[in-house]
Motif scaffolding. Structure first.
Motif, PDB file in Angstrom:
ATOM      1  N   GLN A   1     -65.813  22.716  15.084  1.00  0.00           N
ATOM      2  CA  GLN A   1     -64.854  23.591  14.427  1.00  0.00           C
ATOM      3  C   GLN A   1     -65.407  23.873  13.050  1.00  0.00           C
ATOM      4  O   GLN A   1     -65.615  22.950  12.263  1.00  0.00           O
TER       5      GLN A   1
ATOM      6  N   GLY B   1     -64.447  28.107  16.507  1.00  0.00           N
ATOM      7  CA  GLY B   1     -65.060  26.994  17.207  1.00  0.00           C
ATOM      8  C   GLY B   1     -66.286  27.453  17.972  1.00  0.00           C
ATOM      9  O   GLY B   1     -66.282  28.549  18.533  1.00  0.00           O
TER      10      GLY B   1
ATOM     11  N   GLY C   1     -58.834  27.106  16.660  1.00  0.00           N
ATOM     12  CA  GLY C   1     -58.706  25.790  17.259  1.00  0.00           C
ATOM     13  C   GLY C   1     -57.536  25.042  16.656  1.00  0.00           C
ATOM     14  O   GLY C   1     -57.286  25.145  15.466  1.00  0.00           O
TER      15      GLY C   1
ATOM     16  N   GLN D   1     -59.948  28.331   8.580  1.00  0.00           N
ATOM     17  CA  GLN D   1     -60.734  28.060   9.771  1.00  0.00           C
ATOM     18  C   GLN D   1     -61.519  29.300  10.152  1.00  0.00           C
ATOM     19  O   GLN D   1     -60.993  30.411  10.128  1.00  0.00           O
TER      20      GLN D   1
ATOM     21  N   GLN E   1     -58.890  25.135  22.053  1.00  0.00           N
ATOM     22  CA  GLN E   1     -59.446  26.387  21.562  1.00  0.00           C
ATOM     23  C   GLN E   1     -58.617  27.481  22.185  1.00  0.00           C
ATOM     24  O   GLN E   1     -58.558  27.596  23.413  1.00  0.00           O
TER      25      GLN E   1
END
Lengths: 241, 241
Positions: free
Chosen positions: B100, B85, A85, B82, A100
DNA sequence: TAAATAGTGTCTCTAAGACATTATTTG
DNA sequence: CAAATAATGTCTTAGAGACACTATTTA
Protein backbone atom coordinates in the motif's frame (compact mmCIF):
# COMPACT_ATOMS: atom_id res chain seq x y z
CA UNK A 1 13.80 -20.01 -1.07
CA UNK A 2 16.75 -17.71 -1.22
CA UNK A 3 15.50 -15.07 1.19
CA UNK A 4 14.18 -15.41 4.67
CA UNK A 5 10.81 -13.80 5.10
CA UNK A 6 10.52 -12.03 8.38
CA UNK A 7 8.48 -13.28 11.24
CA UNK A 8 5.60 -10.89 10.79
CA UNK A 9 2.22 -12.54 10.80
CA UNK A 10 0.46 -11.90 7.51
CA UNK A 11 -2.96 -10.24 7.27
CA UNK A 12 -5.86 -11.66 5.28
CA UNK A 13 -6.14 -10.07 1.83
CA UNK A 14 -9.27 -9.73 -0.25
CA UNK A 15 -10.41 -7.82 -3.31
CA UNK A 16 -13.88 -6.25 -3.35
CA UNK A 17 -15.76 -4.58 -6.18
CA UNK A 18 -18.14 -1.66 -6.35
CA UNK A 19 -19.86 -2.24 -9.68
CA UNK A 20 -22.13 0.59 -10.74
CA UNK A 21 -24.71 1.01 -13.42
CA UNK A 22 -27.68 3.24 -14.21
CA UNK A 23 -31.07 1.55 -14.27
CA UNK A 24 -34.64 2.70 -13.78
CA UNK A 25 -33.50 6.30 -13.80
CA UNK A 26 -31.25 5.69 -10.82
CA UNK A 27 -27.72 4.78 -9.87
CA UNK A 28 -27.36 1.15 -8.75
CA UNK A 29 -24.63 -1.03 -7.29
CA UNK A 30 -24.27 -4.79 -7.50
CA UNK A 31 -24.63 -6.69 -4.21
CA UNK A 32 -24.25 -10.37 -3.45
CA UNK A 33 -25.59 -12.35 -0.53
CA UNK A 34 -23.18 -14.04 1.84
CA UNK A 35 -23.52 -17.79 2.37
CA UNK A 36 -25.73 -19.05 5.16
CA UNK A 37 -23.16 -21.15 7.01
CA UNK A 38 -22.12 -20.70 10.60
CA UNK A 39 -18.40 -20.77 9.92
CA UNK A 40 -18.60 -17.70 7.67
CA UNK A 41 -19.04 -14.21 9.11
CA UNK A 42 -22.18 -12.20 8.30
CA UNK A 43 -24.32 -15.13 7.05
CA UNK A 44 -27.04 -14.06 4.60
CA UNK A 45 -25.99 -10.42 4.78
CA UNK A 46 -25.63 -8.43 1.56
CA UNK A 47 -22.13 -7.37 0.59
CA UNK A 48 -20.04 -6.04 -2.25
CA UNK A 49 -18.87 -8.88 -4.47
CA UNK A 50 -15.31 -9.98 -3.79
CA UNK A 51 -13.20 -12.49 -1.99
CA UNK A 52 -9.76 -13.74 -1.16
CA UNK A 53 -6.84 -13.36 -3.47
CA UNK A 54 -5.78 -16.68 -4.90
CA UNK A 55 -2.04 -16.36 -5.23
CA UNK A 56 -1.94 -19.53 -7.26
CA UNK A 57 -4.05 -18.21 -10.09
CA UNK A 58 -4.05 -14.41 -9.79
CA UNK A 59 -0.85 -12.93 -11.13
CA UNK A 60 -1.62 -9.45 -9.83
CA UNK A 61 -4.33 -7.41 -8.11
CA UNK A 62 -5.96 -6.23 -11.31
CA UNK A 63 -6.16 -9.78 -12.61
CA UNK A 64 -7.83 -10.80 -9.38
CA UNK A 65 -10.35 -7.96 -9.69
CA UNK A 66 -11.10 -8.93 -13.28
CA UNK A 67 -11.58 -12.54 -12.29
CA UNK A 68 -14.09 -11.63 -9.58
CA UNK A 69 -15.87 -9.30 -11.96
CA UNK A 70 -16.15 -12.04 -14.53
CA UNK A 71 -17.46 -14.49 -11.94
CA UNK A 72 -20.20 -12.10 -10.86
CA UNK A 73 -21.29 -10.48 -14.09
CA UNK A 74 -19.93 -12.63 -16.88
CA UNK A 75 -18.70 -9.56 -18.74
CA UNK A 76 -15.65 -7.41 -19.21
CA UNK A 77 -16.58 -3.94 -17.97
CA UNK A 78 -15.62 -0.93 -20.03
CA UNK A 79 -14.21 0.81 -16.97
CA UNK A 80 -12.32 -0.57 -13.99
CA UNK A 81 -10.12 1.47 -11.67
CA UNK A 82 -8.63 0.94 -8.27
CA UNK A 83 -10.36 2.84 -5.49
CA UNK A 84 -8.00 2.11 -2.62
CA UNK A 85 -7.11 -0.20 0.21
CA UNK A 86 -8.78 -0.59 3.59
CA UNK A 87 -7.02 -2.51 6.29
CA UNK A 88 -7.48 -2.81 10.01
CA UNK A 89 -7.59 -5.24 12.87
CA UNK A 90 -11.33 -4.77 13.29
CA UNK A 91 -12.92 -4.89 9.88
CA UNK A 92 -13.11 -8.69 9.63
CA UNK A 93 -13.88 -10.91 12.63
CA UNK A 94 -11.44 -13.48 11.28
CA UNK A 95 -8.48 -11.17 12.00
CA UNK A 96 -6.36 -8.32 10.68
CA UNK A 97 -7.47 -7.94 7.10
CA UNK A 98 -6.94 -5.77 4.07
CA UNK A 99 -9.22 -5.31 1.12
CA UNK A 100 -8.34 -3.71 -2.17
CA UNK A 101 -11.45 -2.11 -3.55
CA UNK A 102 -12.00 -1.73 -7.28
CA UNK A 103 -14.62 0.37 -8.90
CA UNK A 104 -16.33 -0.64 -12.13
CA UNK A 105 -18.83 1.01 -14.42
CA UNK A 106 -21.00 -0.89 -16.87
CA UNK A 107 -24.15 -0.58 -18.94
CA UNK A 108 -27.19 -2.10 -17.34
CA UNK A 109 -27.97 -4.32 -20.31
CA UNK A 110 -24.66 -6.13 -20.16
CA UNK A 111 -25.38 -7.68 -16.81
CA UNK A 112 -26.47 -11.22 -16.41
CA UNK A 113 -26.70 -11.99 -12.76
CA UNK A 114 -25.99 -15.58 -12.04
CA UNK A 115 -26.82 -17.21 -8.78
CA UNK A 116 -25.21 -20.59 -8.81
CA UNK A 117 -21.83 -22.28 -8.91
CA UNK A 118 -19.70 -20.30 -6.48
CA UNK A 119 -21.76 -17.16 -6.99
CA UNK A 120 -24.49 -16.52 -4.46
CA UNK A 121 -27.69 -14.58 -4.96
CA UNK A 122 -27.05 -11.19 -6.50
CA UNK A 123 -29.06 -8.06 -7.15
CA UNK A 124 -28.80 -4.43 -8.19
CA UNK A 125 -29.42 -2.11 -5.24
CA UNK A 126 -30.60 1.41 -5.84
CA UNK A 127 -28.59 4.37 -4.57
CA UNK A 128 -30.79 7.40 -4.19
CA UNK A 129 -29.42 10.75 -5.17
CA UNK A 130 -28.10 12.44 -2.10
CA UNK A 131 -27.63 9.14 -0.27
CA UNK A 132 -24.15 7.70 0.07
CA UNK A 133 -25.21 4.08 -0.14
CA UNK A 134 -28.06 1.64 -0.26
CA UNK A 135 -30.60 2.03 2.53
CA UNK A 136 -29.61 -1.09 4.43
CA UNK A 137 -26.79 -2.55 6.49
CA UNK A 138 -24.05 -4.37 4.63
CA UNK A 139 -21.55 -7.00 5.78
CA UNK A 140 -18.11 -6.04 7.16
CA UNK A 141 -17.29 -2.37 6.55
CA UNK A 142 -18.81 -2.52 3.09
CA UNK A 143 -21.17 0.37 3.76
CA UNK A 144 -18.09 2.52 4.25
CA UNK A 145 -16.35 1.17 1.16
CA UNK A 146 -19.47 1.81 -0.86
CA UNK A 147 -19.77 5.36 0.46
CA UNK A 148 -16.17 6.01 -0.60
CA UNK A 149 -16.85 4.58 -4.05
CA UNK A 150 -19.98 6.70 -4.47
CA UNK A 151 -18.07 9.79 -3.35
CA UNK A 152 -15.31 9.07 -5.88
CA UNK A 153 -17.85 8.53 -8.63
CA UNK A 154 -19.72 11.75 -7.87
CA UNK A 155 -16.48 13.67 -7.60
CA UNK A 156 -15.11 12.45 -10.89
CA UNK A 157 -18.34 12.90 -12.76
CA UNK A 158 -17.95 16.66 -12.27
CA UNK A 159 -15.02 16.77 -14.65
CA UNK A 160 -14.76 13.47 -16.56
CA UNK A 161 -16.61 11.43 -19.13
CA UNK A 162 -17.19 8.51 -16.77
CA UNK A 163 -21.00 8.37 -17.16
CA UNK A 164 -20.51 7.31 -20.76
CA UNK A 165 -19.38 3.92 -19.44
CA UNK A 166 -22.72 3.46 -17.69
CA UNK A 167 -24.66 3.53 -20.94
CA UNK A 168 -25.08 0.96 -23.70
CA UNK A 169 -22.83 1.33 -26.71
CA UNK A 170 -25.31 3.50 -28.58
CA UNK A 171 -26.89 6.43 -26.79
CA UNK A 172 -28.33 9.87 -27.36
CA UNK A 173 -26.92 13.05 -25.86
CA UNK A 174 -30.05 13.41 -23.75
CA UNK A 175 -29.45 9.97 -22.27
CA UNK A 176 -25.85 10.86 -21.52
CA UNK A 177 -26.92 14.11 -19.90
CA UNK A 178 -29.48 12.24 -17.85
CA UNK A 179 -26.78 9.85 -16.58
CA UNK A 180 -24.77 12.85 -15.39
CA UNK A 181 -27.83 14.32 -13.70
CA UNK A 182 -28.73 11.08 -11.94
CA UNK A 183 -25.28 10.78 -10.43
CA UNK A 184 -24.84 14.43 -9.58
CA UNK A 185 -28.37 14.80 -8.30
CA UNK A 186 -28.93 18.11 -10.02
CA UNK A 187 -30.01 19.29 -13.47
CA UNK A 188 -27.46 20.47 -16.00
CA UNK A 189 -27.88 23.08 -18.73
CA UNK A 190 -28.56 21.31 -21.98
CA UNK A 191 -26.79 23.80 -24.20
CA UNK A 192 -23.59 23.97 -22.15
CA UNK A 193 -23.61 20.21 -21.77
CA UNK A 194 -23.82 19.59 -25.48
CA UNK A 195 -21.10 22.02 -26.48
CA UNK A 196 -18.85 20.59 -23.82
CA UNK A 197 -19.33 17.02 -25.01
CA UNK A 198 -18.96 17.95 -28.66
CA UNK A 199 -15.86 20.11 -28.14
CA UNK A 200 -14.20 17.27 -26.27
CA UNK A 201 -14.51 15.11 -29.36
CA UNK A 202 -15.69 12.38 -27.05
CA UNK A 203 -18.42 10.84 -29.15
CA UNK A 204 -19.12 10.21 -32.79
CA UNK A 205 -22.40 10.36 -34.64
CA UNK A 206 -23.89 7.13 -35.86
CA UNK A 207 -25.95 6.94 -39.04
CA UNK A 208 -28.99 6.14 -36.93
CA UNK A 209 -31.57 7.87 -34.80
CA UNK A 210 -33.63 6.78 -31.85
CA UNK A 211 -37.31 7.04 -32.77
CA UNK A 212 -39.83 7.43 -29.99
CA UNK A 213 -43.10 9.26 -29.75
CA UNK A 214 -41.61 12.61 -30.69
CA UNK A 215 -38.68 14.13 -32.56
CA UNK A 216 -36.04 11.41 -33.10
CA UNK A 217 -32.67 11.85 -31.40
CA UNK A 218 -29.27 11.41 -32.98
CA UNK A 219 -27.46 8.29 -31.76
CA UNK A 220 -23.81 8.49 -30.77
CA UNK A 221 -21.16 6.15 -29.50
CA UNK A 222 -17.90 6.71 -27.65
CA UNK A 223 -14.94 7.24 -29.90
CA UNK A 224 -12.52 4.38 -29.66
CA UNK A 225 -10.55 5.38 -26.60
CA UNK A 226 -10.07 3.39 -23.46
CA UNK A 227 -9.16 6.32 -21.23
CA UNK A 228 -11.86 8.60 -19.88
CA UNK A 229 -11.78 12.24 -20.88
CA UNK A 230 -10.94 14.96 -18.34
CA UNK A 231 -12.66 18.29 -18.84
CA UNK A 232 -10.69 21.40 -17.86
CA UNK A 233 -13.55 22.74 -15.76
CA UNK A 234 -16.17 21.28 -13.50
CA UNK A 235 -19.91 21.59 -13.98
CA UNK A 236 -20.24 24.00 -11.10
CA UNK A 237 -23.54 25.84 -10.86
CA UNK A 238 -23.30 29.59 -10.75
CA UNK A 239 -23.19 30.77 -7.15
CA UNK A 240 -25.96 33.00 -5.94
CA UNK A 241 -24.65 36.52 -5.42
CA UNK B 1 -11.33 -18.49 16.94
CA UNK B 2 -14.95 -18.65 15.96
CA UNK B 3 -14.51 -18.68 12.19
CA UNK B 4 -12.40 -20.89 10.03
CA UNK B 5 -10.14 -18.94 7.72
CA UNK B 6 -9.92 -20.48 4.33
CA UNK B 7 -6.93 -22.30 3.04
CA UNK B 8 -5.64 -19.54 0.84
CA UNK B 9 -1.99 -18.76 1.28
CA UNK B 10 -1.56 -15.17 2.38
CA UNK B 11 0.55 -12.66 0.48
CA UNK B 12 3.23 -10.49 2.08
CA UNK B 13 1.93 -7.02 2.90
CA UNK B 14 3.99 -3.85 3.18
CA UNK B 15 3.37 -0.12 3.32
CA UNK B 16 5.63 2.22 1.35
CA UNK B 17 5.82 5.99 1.37
CA UNK B 18 6.50 8.57 -1.30
CA UNK B 19 7.47 11.61 0.77
CA UNK B 20 7.90 14.78 -1.26
CA UNK B 21 9.27 18.19 -0.54
CA UNK B 22 10.65 21.17 -2.44
CA UNK B 23 14.31 21.99 -1.88
CA UNK B 24 16.97 23.78 -3.89
CA UNK B 25 14.36 24.95 -6.35
CA UNK B 26 13.42 21.38 -7.18
CA UNK B 27 11.01 18.61 -6.25
CA UNK B 28 12.60 15.91 -4.11
CA UNK B 29 11.58 12.55 -2.71
CA UNK B 30 12.93 10.78 0.36
CA UNK B 31 14.88 7.56 -0.30
CA UNK B 32 16.40 5.08 2.13
CA UNK B 33 19.14 2.56 1.54
CA UNK B 34 18.41 -1.12 1.95
CA UNK B 35 20.51 -3.13 4.38
CA UNK B 36 23.64 -4.82 3.12
CA UNK B 37 22.81 -8.37 4.19
CA UNK B 38 22.58 -11.38 1.91
CA UNK B 39 19.24 -12.58 3.23
CA UNK B 40 17.49 -9.35 2.23
CA UNK B 41 16.64 -8.61 -1.39
CA UNK B 42 18.25 -5.62 -3.15
CA UNK B 43 21.10 -5.08 -0.68
CA UNK B 44 22.38 -1.47 -0.61
CA UNK B 45 19.86 -0.38 -3.24
CA UNK B 46 17.89 2.82 -2.71
CA UNK B 47 14.17 2.46 -2.11
CA UNK B 48 11.09 4.28 -0.92
CA UNK B 49 10.84 4.11 2.86
CA UNK B 50 8.45 1.46 4.11
CA UNK B 51 8.20 -2.03 5.43
CA UNK B 52 6.01 -4.82 6.66
CA UNK B 53 2.78 -4.23 8.45
CA UNK B 54 3.06 -5.17 12.09
CA UNK B 55 -0.36 -6.48 12.93
CA UNK B 56 0.51 -6.48 16.60
CA UNK B 57 1.05 -2.74 16.84
CA UNK B 58 -0.62 -1.20 13.76
CA UNK B 59 -4.37 -0.96 14.20
CA UNK B 60 -4.96 0.05 10.58
CA UNK B 61 -3.17 0.93 7.36
CA UNK B 62 -3.03 4.66 8.03
CA UNK B 63 -1.56 4.07 11.48
CA UNK B 64 1.08 1.89 9.88
CA UNK B 65 1.89 4.60 7.34
CA UNK B 66 2.12 7.21 10.09
CA UNK B 67 4.41 4.99 12.12
CA UNK B 68 6.81 4.51 9.19
CA UNK B 69 6.71 8.23 8.45
CA UNK B 70 7.58 9.03 12.03
CA UNK B 71 10.42 6.52 12.00
CA UNK B 72 11.96 8.07 8.90
CA UNK B 73 11.38 11.75 9.37
CA UNK B 74 10.51 12.23 13.00
CA UNK B 75 7.63 14.52 12.10
CA UNK B 76 3.93 14.50 11.46
CA UNK B 77 3.46 15.59 7.87
CA UNK B 78 0.79 18.14 7.06
CA UNK B 79 -0.49 15.99 4.20
CA UNK B 80 -0.80 12.23 3.87
CA UNK B 81 -3.04 10.42 1.42
CA UNK B 82 -3.29 6.92 0.09
CA UNK B 83 -2.01 6.49 -3.43
CA UNK B 84 -3.01 2.90 -4.09
CA UNK B 85 -2.07 -0.73 -3.81
CA UNK B 86 0.31 -2.71 -5.97
CA UNK B 87 0.31 -6.46 -5.74
CA UNK B 88 1.72 -9.22 -7.89
CA UNK B 89 3.61 -12.47 -7.82
CA UNK B 90 6.70 -10.87 -9.29
CA UNK B 91 7.31 -7.61 -7.51
CA UNK B 92 9.14 -9.11 -4.52
CA UNK B 93 11.52 -12.08 -4.86
CA UNK B 94 10.25 -13.38 -1.50
CA UNK B 95 6.85 -14.17 -3.00
CA UNK B 96 3.41 -12.83 -3.87
CA UNK B 97 3.36 -9.40 -2.23
CA UNK B 98 1.20 -6.34 -1.91
CA UNK B 99 2.26 -2.84 -0.99
CA UNK B 100 0.00 0.00 0.00
CA UNK B 101 1.63 3.20 -1.11
CA UNK B 102 1.03 6.46 0.74
CA UNK B 103 1.95 9.87 -0.49
CA UNK B 104 3.13 12.60 1.87
CA UNK B 105 3.98 16.26 1.43
CA UNK B 106 6.12 18.21 3.86
CA UNK B 107 8.19 21.35 4.14
CA UNK B 108 11.87 20.82 3.64
CA UNK B 109 12.79 22.42 6.94
CA UNK B 110 10.78 19.94 8.94
CA UNK B 111 12.90 17.01 7.95
CA UNK B 112 15.58 15.59 10.13
CA UNK B 113 17.00 12.55 8.46
CA UNK B 114 18.20 9.98 10.91
CA UNK B 115 20.46 7.15 9.97
CA UNK B 116 20.59 4.81 12.90
CA UNK B 117 18.44 2.54 15.00
CA UNK B 118 16.28 0.63 12.54
CA UNK B 119 16.49 3.42 9.96
CA UNK B 120 19.18 3.06 7.34
CA UNK B 121 20.93 5.83 5.45
CA UNK B 122 18.47 8.28 3.95
CA UNK B 123 18.63 11.17 1.51
CA UNK B 124 16.51 13.52 -0.55
CA UNK B 125 16.69 12.65 -4.24
CA UNK B 126 15.96 15.32 -6.80
CA UNK B 127 13.20 14.81 -9.37
CA UNK B 128 13.83 16.93 -12.42
CA UNK B 129 10.91 18.63 -14.03
CA UNK B 130 9.75 16.48 -16.90
CA UNK B 131 11.25 13.35 -15.37
CA UNK B 132 8.98 10.83 -13.71
CA UNK B 133 11.47 9.78 -11.07
CA UNK B 134 15.00 10.03 -9.79
CA UNK B 135 17.66 9.25 -12.38
CA UNK B 136 18.68 5.90 -10.95
CA UNK B 137 17.40 2.37 -10.44
CA UNK B 138 15.41 1.67 -7.30
CA UNK B 139 14.74 -1.56 -5.42
CA UNK B 140 11.68 -3.72 -6.18
CA UNK B 141 9.16 -1.92 -8.42
CA UNK B 142 9.70 1.32 -6.55
CA UNK B 143 10.59 3.25 -9.69
CA UNK B 144 7.08 2.48 -10.91
CA UNK B 145 5.46 3.39 -7.60
CA UNK B 146 7.39 6.66 -7.58
CA UNK B 147 6.35 7.45 -11.15
CA UNK B 148 2.71 6.92 -10.16
CA UNK B 149 3.13 9.18 -7.14
CA UNK B 150 4.75 11.91 -9.22
CA UNK B 151 1.98 11.65 -11.80
CA UNK B 152 -0.64 11.96 -9.08
CA UNK B 153 1.12 14.95 -7.58
CA UNK B 154 1.47 16.73 -10.93
CA UNK B 155 -2.13 15.96 -11.80
CA UNK B 156 -3.55 17.24 -8.54
CA UNK B 157 -1.41 20.35 -8.50
CA UNK B 158 -3.30 21.56 -11.57
CA UNK B 159 -6.45 22.05 -9.53
CA UNK B 160 -5.66 21.86 -5.80
CA UNK B 161 -3.74 23.70 -3.11
CA UNK B 162 -1.36 20.80 -2.46
CA UNK B 163 1.88 22.77 -2.98
CA UNK B 164 1.08 24.78 0.12
CA UNK B 165 1.94 21.67 2.14
CA UNK B 166 5.44 21.64 0.66
CA UNK B 167 6.29 25.04 2.14
CA UNK B 168 7.13 26.10 5.68
CA UNK B 169 4.30 27.53 7.73
CA UNK B 170 5.01 31.10 6.66
CA UNK B 171 5.49 31.82 3.00
CA UNK B 172 5.06 34.51 0.38
CA UNK B 173 2.78 34.22 -2.62
CA UNK B 174 5.82 34.22 -4.88
CA UNK B 175 7.20 31.22 -3.04
CA UNK B 176 3.88 29.43 -3.34
CA UNK B 177 3.72 30.23 -7.04
CA UNK B 178 7.29 28.96 -7.46
CA UNK B 179 6.32 25.65 -5.80
CA UNK B 180 3.53 25.23 -8.35
CA UNK B 181 5.91 26.04 -11.19
CA UNK B 182 8.55 23.60 -10.00
CA UNK B 183 6.10 20.72 -9.90
CA UNK B 184 4.27 21.59 -13.08
CA UNK B 185 7.45 22.40 -14.96
CA UNK B 186 6.03 25.51 -16.56
CA UNK B 187 5.59 29.17 -15.61
CA UNK B 188 2.26 30.46 -14.36
CA UNK B 189 0.81 33.94 -14.79
CA UNK B 190 1.42 35.92 -11.65
CA UNK B 191 -1.75 37.94 -11.77
CA UNK B 192 -4.09 35.03 -12.42
CA UNK B 193 -2.30 32.98 -9.80
CA UNK B 194 -2.73 35.62 -7.11
CA UNK B 195 -6.38 36.26 -7.74
CA UNK B 196 -7.05 32.55 -7.75
CA UNK B 197 -5.34 32.01 -4.44
CA UNK B 198 -6.95 35.06 -2.84
CA UNK B 199 -10.44 34.26 -4.12
CA UNK B 200 -10.16 30.76 -2.69
CA UNK B 201 -9.66 32.22 0.76
CA UNK B 202 -6.87 29.72 1.17
CA UNK B 203 -4.33 31.83 2.99
CA UNK B 204 -4.32 34.61 5.52
CA UNK B 205 -2.00 37.58 5.80
CA UNK B 206 0.44 37.66 8.67
CA UNK B 207 1.53 40.92 10.28
CA UNK B 208 5.01 40.31 8.91
CA UNK B 209 6.96 40.68 5.73
CA UNK B 210 9.92 38.86 4.29
CA UNK B 211 12.77 41.32 3.82
CA UNK B 212 15.43 40.54 1.24
CA UNK B 213 17.46 42.71 -1.05
CA UNK B 214 14.48 44.34 -2.67
CA UNK B 215 10.86 45.14 -2.01
CA UNK B 216 9.66 43.08 0.99
CA UNK B 217 6.98 40.48 0.37
CA UNK B 218 3.85 39.93 2.42
CA UNK B 219 3.97 36.74 4.46
CA UNK B 220 0.98 34.42 4.54
CA UNK B 221 0.03 31.16 6.15
CA UNK B 222 -2.58 28.54 5.36
CA UNK B 223 -5.90 29.14 6.98
CA UNK B 224 -6.63 26.52 9.57
CA UNK B 225 -8.04 23.77 7.42
CA UNK B 226 -6.79 20.26 7.15
CA UNK B 227 -8.35 19.50 3.78
CA UNK B 228 -6.74 20.77 0.59
CA UNK B 229 -8.70 23.20 -1.55
CA UNK B 230 -10.03 22.16 -4.97
CA UNK B 231 -10.18 24.89 -7.59
CA UNK B 232 -13.04 24.68 -10.08
CA UNK B 233 -10.66 25.04 -13.04
CA UNK B 234 -7.22 23.81 -13.91
CA UNK B 235 -4.25 26.02 -14.71
CA UNK B 236 -4.38 25.11 -18.37
CA UNK B 237 -2.34 27.32 -20.68
CA UNK B 238 -4.19 28.85 -23.57
CA UNK B 239 -3.99 26.57 -26.60
CA UNK B 240 -2.16 27.92 -29.62
CA UNK B 241 -4.64 28.59 -32.42
C1' DT C 1 19.28 56.07 -9.34
C1' DA C 2 19.65 51.29 -10.88
C1' DA C 3 18.37 46.64 -9.94
C1' DA C 4 15.31 43.50 -8.29
C1' DT C 5 11.23 41.63 -6.93
C1' DA C 6 6.28 42.66 -5.13
C1' DG C 7 1.98 43.71 -6.39
C1' DT C 8 -1.94 45.81 -9.42
C1' DG C 9 -4.57 47.11 -13.66
C1' DT C 10 -6.44 46.43 -18.24
C1' DC C 11 -7.91 44.05 -22.06
C1' DT C 12 -9.06 39.72 -24.32
C1' DC C 13 -10.90 35.24 -24.69
C1' DT C 14 -13.06 30.82 -23.51
C1' DA C 15 -16.56 28.29 -21.90
C1' DA C 16 -20.33 27.90 -18.67
C1' DG C 17 -25.06 29.72 -17.05
C1' DA C 18 -29.60 31.27 -18.14
C1' DC C 19 -33.16 31.14 -21.06
C1' DA C 20 -35.52 31.70 -25.44
C1' DT C 21 -36.42 29.87 -29.89
C1' DT C 22 -36.70 26.71 -33.66
C1' DA C 23 -37.03 21.77 -35.48
C1' DT C 24 -39.07 17.31 -36.11
C1' DT C 25 -41.52 13.67 -35.02
C1' DT C 26 -46.27 11.06 -33.36
C1' DG C 27 -51.11 10.96 -32.16
C1' DC D 1 -52.75 21.11 -34.61
C1' DA D 2 -51.09 19.83 -29.88
C1' DA D 3 -47.72 17.53 -27.27
C1' DA D 4 -43.26 16.15 -26.57
C1' DT D 5 -38.61 16.13 -26.90
C1' DA D 6 -34.36 17.42 -29.89
C1' DA D 7 -31.34 20.80 -31.10
C1' DT D 8 -29.62 25.50 -31.62
C1' DG D 9 -29.02 30.59 -30.70
C1' DT D 10 -28.22 34.75 -27.90
C1' DC D 11 -26.72 37.27 -24.13
C1' DT D 12 -24.32 37.46 -19.76
C1' DT D 13 -20.66 36.40 -16.66
C1' DA D 14 -16.61 34.31 -14.12
C1' DG D 15 -12.22 33.67 -14.30
C1' DA D 16 -7.87 32.60 -16.81
C1' DG D 17 -4.18 34.45 -20.12
C1' DA D 18 -1.23 38.06 -21.71
C1' DC D 19 1.24 41.82 -20.62
C1' DA D 20 1.98 46.43 -19.13
C1' DC D 21 2.50 49.25 -15.36
C1' DT D 22 3.28 50.88 -10.57
C1' DA D 23 5.39 50.18 -5.78
C1' DT D 24 8.98 49.48 -2.40
C1' DT D 25 12.98 48.05 -0.89
C1' DT D 26 18.57 47.63 -0.98
C1' DA D 27 22.99 48.69 -2.87
Amino acid sequence: MKYRTRDFERPLVTVDLAIFTVRDDSLAVLLVQRPDTADEPFPRAWALPGGFIDIECDSDLLACARRKLKEKTGVVTPYLEQLGGWGSRKRDPRGWSITQVYFALMPSVDVELRAGANAAAARWARIDSGADGVGEKLAFDHAGLLAAAVARLRGKVEYTSLPAYLLPEEFTLSELQRAYEIILGRPLEKSAFRTRVEDANLVEKLPRQRRTTNRPAQLYRLRERSEPFFFPRTFSPREAS
